[in-house]
Design a protein around this motif. Structure first.
Motif, PDB file in Angstrom:
ATOM      1  N   LYS A 183     -24.390  17.139   0.720  1.00 30.40           N
ATOM      2  CA  LYS A 183     -25.309  16.054   0.348  1.00 30.40           C
ATOM      3  C   LYS A 183     -26.185  16.388  -0.850  1.00 30.40           C
ATOM      4  O   LYS A 183     -26.443  15.540  -1.700  1.00 30.40           O
ATOM      5  N   LYS A 184     -26.687  17.606  -0.933  1.00 32.69           N
ATOM      6  CA  LYS A 184     -27.650  17.945  -1.975  1.00 32.69           C
ATOM      7  C   LYS A 184     -27.016  18.550  -3.226  1.00 32.69           C
ATOM      8  O   LYS A 184     -27.722  18.928  -4.164  1.00 32.69           O
ATOM      9  N   ALA A 185     -25.703  18.625  -3.267  1.00 34.68           N
ATOM     10  CA  ALA A 185     -25.042  19.288  -4.390  1.00 34.68           C
ATOM     11  C   ALA A 185     -25.081  18.459  -5.667  1.00 34.68           C
ATOM     12  O   ALA A 185     -25.087  19.003  -6.776  1.00 34.68           O
ATOM     13  N   GLY A 186     -25.058  17.131  -5.533  1.00 37.05           N
ATOM     14  CA  GLY A 186     -25.111  16.275  -6.704  1.00 37.05           C
ATOM     15  C   GLY A 186     -23.780  16.046  -7.394  1.00 37.05           C
ATOM     16  O   GLY A 186     -23.705  15.343  -8.407  1.00 37.05           O
ATOM     17  N   LEU A 187     -22.708  16.630  -6.846  1.00 39.44           N
ATOM     18  CA  LEU A 187     -21.405  16.461  -7.480  1.00 39.44           C
ATOM     19  C   LEU A 187     -20.884  15.035  -7.365  1.00 39.44           C
ATOM     20  O   LEU A 187     -20.146  14.569  -8.240  1.00 39.44           O
ATOM     21  N   ASP A 188     -21.269  14.341  -6.292  1.00 41.85           N
ATOM     22  CA  ASP A 188     -20.819  12.962  -6.150  1.00 41.85           C
ATOM     23  C   ASP A 188     -21.334  12.100  -7.307  1.00 41.85           C
ATOM     24  O   ASP A 188     -20.601  11.284  -7.881  1.00 41.85           O
ATOM     25  N   THR A 189     -22.600  12.318  -7.693  1.00 42.60           N
ATOM     26  CA  THR A 189     -23.174  11.581  -8.820  1.00 42.60           C
ATOM     27  C   THR A 189     -22.460  11.929 -10.123  1.00 42.60           C
ATOM     28  O   THR A 189     -22.176  11.056 -10.945  1.00 42.60           O
ATOM     29  N   LEU A 190     -22.147  13.206 -10.303  1.00 43.16           N
ATOM     30  CA  LEU A 190     -21.429  13.631 -11.504  1.00 43.16           C
ATOM     31  C   LEU A 190     -20.046  12.985 -11.570  1.00 43.16           C
ATOM     32  O   LEU A 190     -19.630  12.493 -12.630  1.00 43.16           O
ATOM     33  N   ILE A 191     -19.342  12.963 -10.442  1.00 39.35           N
ATOM     34  CA  ILE A 191     -18.004  12.365 -10.398  1.00 39.35           C
ATOM     35  C   ILE A 191     -18.072  10.874 -10.723  1.00 39.35           C
ATOM     36  O   ILE A 191     -17.208  10.330 -11.425  1.00 39.35           O
ATOM     37  N   GLU A 192     -19.106  10.205 -10.236  1.00 35.04           N
ATOM     38  CA  GLU A 192     -19.293   8.784 -10.576  1.00 35.04           C
ATOM     39  C   GLU A 192     -19.424   8.599 -12.083  1.00 35.04           C
ATOM     40  O   GLU A 192     -18.935   7.617 -12.651  1.00 35.04           O
ATOM     41  N   GLU A 193     -20.082   9.542 -12.743  1.00 39.89           N
ATOM     42  CA  GLU A 193     -20.312   9.452 -14.184  1.00 39.89           C
ATOM     43  C   GLU A 193     -19.034   9.712 -14.981  1.00 39.89           C
ATOM     44  O   GLU A 193     -18.762   9.022 -15.971  1.00 39.89           O
ATOM     45  N   ILE A 194     -18.255  10.705 -14.579  1.00 41.50           N
ATOM     46  CA  ILE A 194     -17.148  11.161 -15.434  1.00 41.50           C
ATOM     47  C   ILE A 194     -15.781  10.656 -15.001  1.00 41.50           C
ATOM     48  O   ILE A 194     -14.834  10.679 -15.785  1.00 41.50           O
ATOM     49  N   GLY A 195     -15.637  10.209 -13.734  1.00 42.03           N
ATOM     50  CA  GLY A 195     -14.328   9.795 -13.259  1.00 42.03           C
ATOM     51  C   GLY A 195     -13.402  10.977 -13.050  1.00 42.03           C
ATOM     52  O   GLY A 195     -13.841  12.111 -12.866  1.00 42.03           O
ATOM     53  N   LEU A 196     -12.093  10.737 -13.110  1.00 39.10           N
ATOM     54  CA  LEU A 196     -11.107  11.750 -12.745  1.00 39.10           C
ATOM     55  C   LEU A 196     -10.407  12.412 -13.923  1.00 39.10           C
ATOM     56  O   LEU A 196      -9.573  13.287 -13.735  1.00 39.10           O
ATOM     57  N   GLY A 197     -10.738  12.005 -15.147  1.00 38.99           N
ATOM     58  CA  GLY A 197      -9.978  12.469 -16.300  1.00 38.99           C
ATOM     59  C   GLY A 197      -9.949  13.966 -16.507  1.00 38.99           C
ATOM     60  O   GLY A 197      -9.000  14.497 -17.095  1.00 38.99           O
ATOM     61  N   GLN A 198     -10.978  14.672 -16.027  1.00 43.05           N
ATOM     62  CA  GLN A 198     -11.063  16.120 -16.215  1.00 43.05           C
ATOM     63  C   GLN A 198     -11.009  16.906 -14.913  1.00 43.05           C
ATOM     64  O   GLN A 198     -11.253  18.111 -14.917  1.00 43.05           O
ATOM     65  N   VAL A 199     -10.682  16.253 -13.807  1.00 42.55           N
ATOM     66  CA  VAL A 199     -10.826  16.880 -12.496  1.00 42.55           C
ATOM     67  C   VAL A 199      -9.507  17.419 -11.975  1.00 42.55           C
ATOM     68  O   VAL A 199      -8.480  16.734 -12.013  1.00 42.55           O
ATOM     69  N   VAL A 200      -9.544  18.661 -11.462  1.00 40.10           N
ATOM     70  CA  VAL A 200      -8.456  19.197 -10.652  1.00 40.10           C
ATOM     71  C   VAL A 200      -9.026  19.589  -9.298  1.00 40.10           C
ATOM     72  O   VAL A 200     -10.214  19.885  -9.173  1.00 40.10           O
ATOM     73  N   LEU A 201      -8.173  19.577  -8.282  1.00 41.37           N
ATOM     74  CA  LEU A 201      -8.611  19.841  -6.912  1.00 41.37           C
ATOM     75  C   LEU A 201      -8.479  21.316  -6.563  1.00 41.37           C
ATOM     76  O   LEU A 201      -7.559  22.001  -7.014  1.00 41.37           O
ATOM     77  N   GLU A 202      -9.387  21.778  -5.717  1.00 39.70           N
ATOM     78  CA  GLU A 202      -9.348  23.152  -5.227  1.00 39.70           C
ATOM     79  C   GLU A 202     -10.086  23.228  -3.897  1.00 39.70           C
ATOM     80  O   GLU A 202     -10.828  22.307  -3.533  1.00 39.70           O
ATOM     81  N   THR A 203      -9.880  24.323  -3.180  1.00 42.24           N
ATOM     82  CA  THR A 203     -10.716  24.592  -2.007  1.00 42.24           C
ATOM     83  C   THR A 203     -11.597  25.818  -2.215  1.00 42.24           C
ATOM     84  O   THR A 203     -12.684  25.906  -1.664  1.00 42.24           O
ATOM     85  N   ASP A 204     -11.117  26.816  -2.978  1.00 40.35           N
ATOM     86  CA  ASP A 204     -11.741  28.130  -3.080  1.00 40.35           C
ATOM     87  C   ASP A 204     -11.733  28.824  -1.728  1.00 40.35           C
ATOM     88  O   ASP A 204     -12.569  29.686  -1.465  1.00 40.35           O
ATOM     89  N   GLY A 205     -10.802  28.426  -0.854  1.00 42.13           N
ATOM     90  CA  GLY A 205     -10.693  29.067   0.445  1.00 42.13           C
ATOM     91  C   GLY A 205     -10.498  30.572   0.311  1.00 42.13           C
ATOM     92  O   GLY A 205      -9.872  31.046  -0.632  1.00 42.13           O
ATOM     93  N   PRO A 206     -11.089  31.334   1.246  1.00 43.66           N
ATOM     94  CA  PRO A 206     -11.692  30.906   2.511  1.00 43.66           C
ATOM     95  C   PRO A 206     -13.168  30.516   2.425  1.00 43.66           C
ATOM     96  O   PRO A 206     -13.835  30.383   3.452  1.00 43.66           O
ATOM     97  N   TYR A 207     -13.666  30.331   1.201  1.00 45.63           N
ATOM     98  CA  TYR A 207     -15.090  30.036   1.000  1.00 45.63           C
ATOM     99  C   TYR A 207     -15.325  28.528   0.854  1.00 45.63           C
ATOM    100  O   TYR A 207     -14.417  27.763   0.582  1.00 45.63           O
TER     101      TYR A 207
END
Length: 255
Positions: A183-207
């Motif tokens: 909730k407090k990370a702010g990434l949702d707001t950033l994603i709303e601003e930039i969309g998907l054009g520069q995004v790749v998915l990851e987990t960084d598991g096990p973290y």
């Protein structure tokens, strides 16, 4: 189109008891590839073992993580370079600057990043950047290489819109994982601003497991929750998120 998991430490001891089952579970829900970042000379052989077990799905990177840049970093880099010269890798990584845990090796981290950025150009590999509380420092090192055509991704991105704009100028991607569900990370707001054009998915598991598993071991299949959250933020289907981020990953990593 399958999901490309661009950053997961599948060789971690935290997966030792059920690693193969977790990988198969993720494959069964549509993950087609797992990209594994190296951290130091001791993680190389365990990483290779996972790659050998799942050669159609698991792909190794090579690099020295900034948290492992200590007094012996030049000796470690010599080993890293031997491996880079001996075979193909999906990327050079993960490398970068981390000022969260320890600031005393900043000069060495900068030197290691310079050396490895040069190698990324030499071997024509994308570079995967770990930058924690150090985006300004990381960009200062990387910009001259970006001007020379260095391509890459800031994994587990936690920076600003202005930094995303700089990265976009050079065609770089940002890695988004479970933190987008916090909730407090702010990434949702950033994603709303930039969309998907520069995004790749990851987990960084096990973290960094996503909600509702936050604080527990992150598992490969949880990347589905990351895609779903991004879809919710952008009011689009999870399938559309997967389609665009996989296309972005193919563009960057070349497979």
């Amino acid at each position: 189109m399958g999901i490309i998991e661009t950053h997961i430490h599948l060789y971690s001891e935290e997966y030792k008891a059920d690693r193969n089952a977790l990988i198969q579970q993720a494959i069964d829900i549509g993950v087609e590839a797992f990209y594994m970042p190296n951290v130091d000379i001791h993680s190389i052989e365990p990483m290779y073992a996972v790659e050998k077990e799942f050669p159609a799905h698991c792909f190794a990177m090579m690099g020295l993580h900034p948290c492992y840049v200590k007094e012996d970093y030049k000796e470690q880099l010599a080993v890293i370079e031997q491996h880079l010269a001996s075979r193909k890798f999906i990327a050079l990584g993960e490398v970068g600057i981390d000022l969260y845990w320890d600031k005393s090796f900043l000069t060495q981290q900068q030197d290691a990043l310079n050396i490895q950025a040069e190698w990324a150009l030499k071997y024509n590999l994308p570079i995967v950047i770990h930058s924690r509380e150090a985006n300004a420092e990381s960009l200062e090192v990387l910009k001259p290489y970006m001007h020379r055509g260095l391509r890459g991704v800031f994994h587990c991105f936690s920076g600003s819109l202005a930094e995303v704009t700089v990265l976009k100028t050079y065609g770089w991607m940002i890695g988004i994982g479970g933190v987008v569900t916090y909730k407090k990370a702010g990434l949702d707001t950033l994603i709303e601003e930039i969309g998907l054009g520069q995004v790749v998915l990851e987990t960084d598991g096990p973290y960094l497991a996503p909600v509702p598993h936050r604080g527990k071991r992150n598992e490969p299949a949880y990347i589905d929750l990351v895609a779903q959250k991004i879809g919710d933020v952008l009011q689009m289907s999870k399938e559309k998120v997967v389609e665009q981020t996989t296309a972005n990953s193919r563009l960057l990593f070349g497979r």
